[in-house]
Write a protein that holds these residues in place. Structure first.
Motif, PDB file in Angstrom:
ATOM      1  N   MET A  23       0.796  -1.151   0.061  1.00 45.90           N
ATOM      2  CA  MET A  23      -0.220  -0.595  -0.072  1.00 45.90           C
ATOM      3  C   MET A  23       1.184   0.949  -0.179  1.00 45.90           C
ATOM      4  N   SER A  24       0.303   2.179  -0.374  1.00 41.62           N
ATOM      5  CA  SER A  24       1.134   3.946  -0.469  1.00 41.62           C
ATOM      6  C   SER A  24       0.870   4.231   1.137  1.00 41.62           C
ATOM      7  N   PRO A  25       1.816   5.145   1.167  1.00 42.31           N
ATOM      8  CA  PRO A  25       1.648   5.704   2.631  1.00 42.31           C
ATOM      9  C   PRO A  25       0.155   6.891   2.789  1.00 42.31           C
ATOM     10  N   LYS A  26      -0.528   7.477   2.051  1.00 42.24           N
ATOM     11  CA  LYS A  26      -1.740   7.289   2.111  1.00 42.24           C
ATOM     12  C   LYS A  26      -2.902   6.176   2.646  1.00 42.24           C
ATOM     13  N   GLU A  27      -2.738   5.299   1.610  1.00 38.91           N
ATOM     14  CA  GLU A  27      -3.601   3.934   1.589  1.00 38.91           C
ATOM     15  C   GLU A  27      -3.620   3.529   2.989  1.00 38.91           C
ATOM     16  N   ARG A  28      -1.968   3.093   3.629  1.00 40.26           N
ATOM     17  CA  ARG A  28      -2.462   3.102   5.240  1.00 40.26           C
ATOM     18  C   ARG A  28      -2.806   3.526   5.888  1.00 40.26           C
ATOM     19  N   ARG A  29      -2.712   5.174   5.796  1.00 36.87           N
ATOM     20  CA  ARG A  29      -3.679   6.534   6.965  1.00 36.87           C
ATOM     21  C   ARG A  29      -4.954   6.134   6.696  1.00 36.87           C
ATOM     22  N   ASP A  30      -5.118   6.511   5.198  1.00 37.88           N
ATOM     23  CA  ASP A  30      -6.524   5.936   5.135  1.00 37.88           C
ATOM     24  C   ASP A  30      -7.404   4.583   5.950  1.00 37.88           C
ATOM     25  N   CYS A  31      -6.254   3.551   5.956  1.00 37.90           N
ATOM     26  CA  CYS A  31      -6.969   2.298   6.578  1.00 37.90           C
ATOM     27  C   CYS A  31      -6.721   2.357   8.856  1.00 37.90           C
ATOM     28  N   PHE A  32      -5.680   3.513   8.538  1.00 35.10           N
ATOM     29  CA  PHE A  32      -5.748   3.466  10.476  1.00 35.10           C
ATOM     30  C   PHE A  32      -6.574   4.765  10.596  1.00 35.10           C
ATOM     31  N   GLU A  33      -6.740   5.555   9.447  1.00 30.63           N
ATOM     32  CA  GLU A  33      -8.285   6.080  10.315  1.00 30.63           C
ATOM     33  C   GLU A  33      -9.451   5.798  10.234  1.00 30.63           C
ATOM     34  N   GLY A  34      -9.209   5.250   9.640  1.00 31.87           N
ATOM     35  CA  GLY A  34     -11.273   4.002   9.304  1.00 31.87           C
ATOM     36  C   GLY A  34     -11.018   2.942  10.807  1.00 31.87           C
ATOM     37  N   LEU A  35      -9.856   2.722  11.359  1.00 31.65           N
ATOM     38  CA  LEU A  35     -10.167   1.630  12.386  1.00 31.65           C
ATOM     39  C   LEU A  35      -9.922   2.970  13.896  1.00 31.65           C
ATOM     40  N   LEU A  36      -9.979   4.078  14.041  1.00 30.09           N
ATOM     41  CA  LEU A  36      -9.722   5.567  14.794  1.00 30.09           C
ATOM     42  C   LEU A  36     -11.684   5.223  14.850  1.00 30.09           C
ATOM     43  N   ALA A  37     -12.647   4.890  13.599  1.00 28.08           N
ATOM     44  CA  ALA A  37     -14.031   5.699  14.248  1.00 28.08           C
ATOM     45  C   ALA A  37     -14.815   3.958  14.367  1.00 28.08           C
ATOM     46  N   GLU A  38     -13.513   3.414  14.916  1.00 27.65           N
ATOM     47  CA  GLU A  38     -14.259   1.619  15.567  1.00 27.65           C
ATOM     48  C   GLU A  38     -13.446   2.179  16.797  1.00 27.65           C
ATOM     49  N   PRO A  39     -13.651   3.367  17.565  1.00 29.96           N
ATOM     50  CA  PRO A  39     -12.443   2.564  18.819  1.00 29.96           C
ATOM     51  C   PRO A  39     -12.347   1.181  19.601  1.00 29.96           C
ATOM     52  N   ARG A  40     -13.693   0.592  20.076  1.00 27.14           N
ATOM     53  CA  ARG A  40     -13.927  -0.751  20.138  1.00 27.14           C
ATOM     54  C   ARG A  40     -13.078  -2.392  20.243  1.00 27.14           C
TER      55      ARG A  40
END
Length: 352
Positions: free
Chosen positions: A257-274
């Motif tokens: 993945m590109s750096p932006k794609e990796r950041r997008d993945c981790f941002e999605g994870l922040l939306a589901e803190p549980r």
């Protein structure tokens, strides 16, 4: 007297065989005991060789040290100069044995012609599914795939498809066979198997053994295979991270993945803190969270730290949570140093 280990190293017999010989007579055992004081490991082997009753744990010992072990093929069949191996007509029988499967692998590796290897491999015809699920025969099947021309092994793919690719690819031993096929066969030869896996990327990725097949496709599959897996991971990152094995597949996918794609993945994870606390409790999940601190920008790192801090006690008590706590402490330390140096913190940059 003649030393027990006399002669050049190439002339010495295996240690286990010497122990068995020494334990058969009182004189031999006494003679072996003369070197036992200086070599504790040899003393232990001598004691194992001299016992008189079978123990429950004996199955884990080398076969020569097992009392009343079932007779293996003729001694004249032993490899490496101790007699020629006559494998023809016995491949499947030997492949199901702990020692016999090693002899078959040796025969495949040392065969002088391709025809000889093909003849040995053909004896597995009709037994592919059994071999895929056997603790011994799976090694023989893997060696066939590694050494025999793929065109002569078309029956392997056919029998796997006729049985159950889903079961084989999720099996403790079968997943290894599928991985060897991906590494050795052309894409067209294994397309039915690969297509079956790609139809359920999520199910295989989150399975204890199926995840290795998905990761192997990322490493050795075609560009199309890799693209389909990356698309799935990017769209289901948080769901995959809910399971330790899914975290492993996601981490492997991130290498492409590109750096932006990796950041997008981790941002999605922040939306589901549980899901964060569960991730921190496993080795692959904790590794991904540590990586998130490296990939995200500072405001996002602070948000991730705040979410993880809410469960700091539970995370610190997990086997792999300590590395997460270290990241939180380093982030808190750098933030306090920045505040002390500038008086007030700089305004946060806009979120990406």
């Amino acid at each position: 007297s003649t030393p027990l280990f006399s002669g050049a190293p190439s002339e010495q017999r295996p240690l286990v065989e010497l122990v068995v010989m020494a334990s058969r007579t009182e004189a031999g055992a006494e003679r072996f005991g003369t070197v036992a004081k200086a070599y504790p490991a040899q003393a232990l082997l001598a004691r194992l060789g001299m016992r008189r009753r079978r123990e429950m744990w004996e199955a884990y010992l080398p076969q020569p040290l097992q009392i009343g072990s079932p007779a293996s093929p003729d001694a004249s069949d032993a490899p490496d100069g101790m007699g020629a191996i006559r494998l023809n007509g016995r491949v499947w029988t030997l492949s199901q044995q702990a020692q016999g499967c090693r002899w078959v692998q040796h025969g495949l590796q040392s065969a002088s012609t391709e025809d000889e290897r093909i003849a040995l491999a053909q004896e597995l015809r009709g037994h592919v599914f059994e071999a895929c699920t056997s603790p011994h025969a799976n090694h023989v099947l893997q060696r066939c795939i590694e050494t025999v021309n793929p065109e002569a092994l078309d029956f392997v793919v056919d029998e796997m498809m006729a049985a159950s690719v889903s079961l084989i690819a999720r099996h403790k031993y079968g997943c290894r066979v599928v991985q060897r096929l991906v590494e050795r066969f052309s894409p067209s030869e294994i397309r039915p198997i690969v297509d079956h896996v790609l139809e359920d990327i999520g199910g295989f990725s989150c399975h204890p053994y199926g995840t290795y097949v998905v990761q192997n496709l990322l490493l050795h599959g075609t560009a199309e295979n890799r693209w389909r897996i990356l698309q799935f991971v990017a769209g289901n990152f948080a769901t995959l991270c809910a399971v330790p094995h899914g975290c492993s597949a996601a981490a492997t996918a991130m290498a492409w993945m590109s750096p932006k794609e990796r950041r997008d993945c981790f941002e999605g994870l922040l939306a589901e803190p549980r899901r964060l606390t569960a991730m921190a409790s496993s080795r692959p999940g904790a590794s991904l969270l540590v990586r998130a601190f490296d990939e995200l920008c500072m405001p996002q790192c602070r948000r991730l730290a705040a979410l993880l801090s809410e469960s700091a006690q539970a995370i610190d008590g997990s086997p792999y949570g300590r590395c997460i706590i270290d990241c939180l402490e380093r982030l808190a330390g750098s933030r306090s140093e920045s505040s002390a140096a500038g008086g007030t913190s700089a305004p946060e940059p806009p979120r990406l």
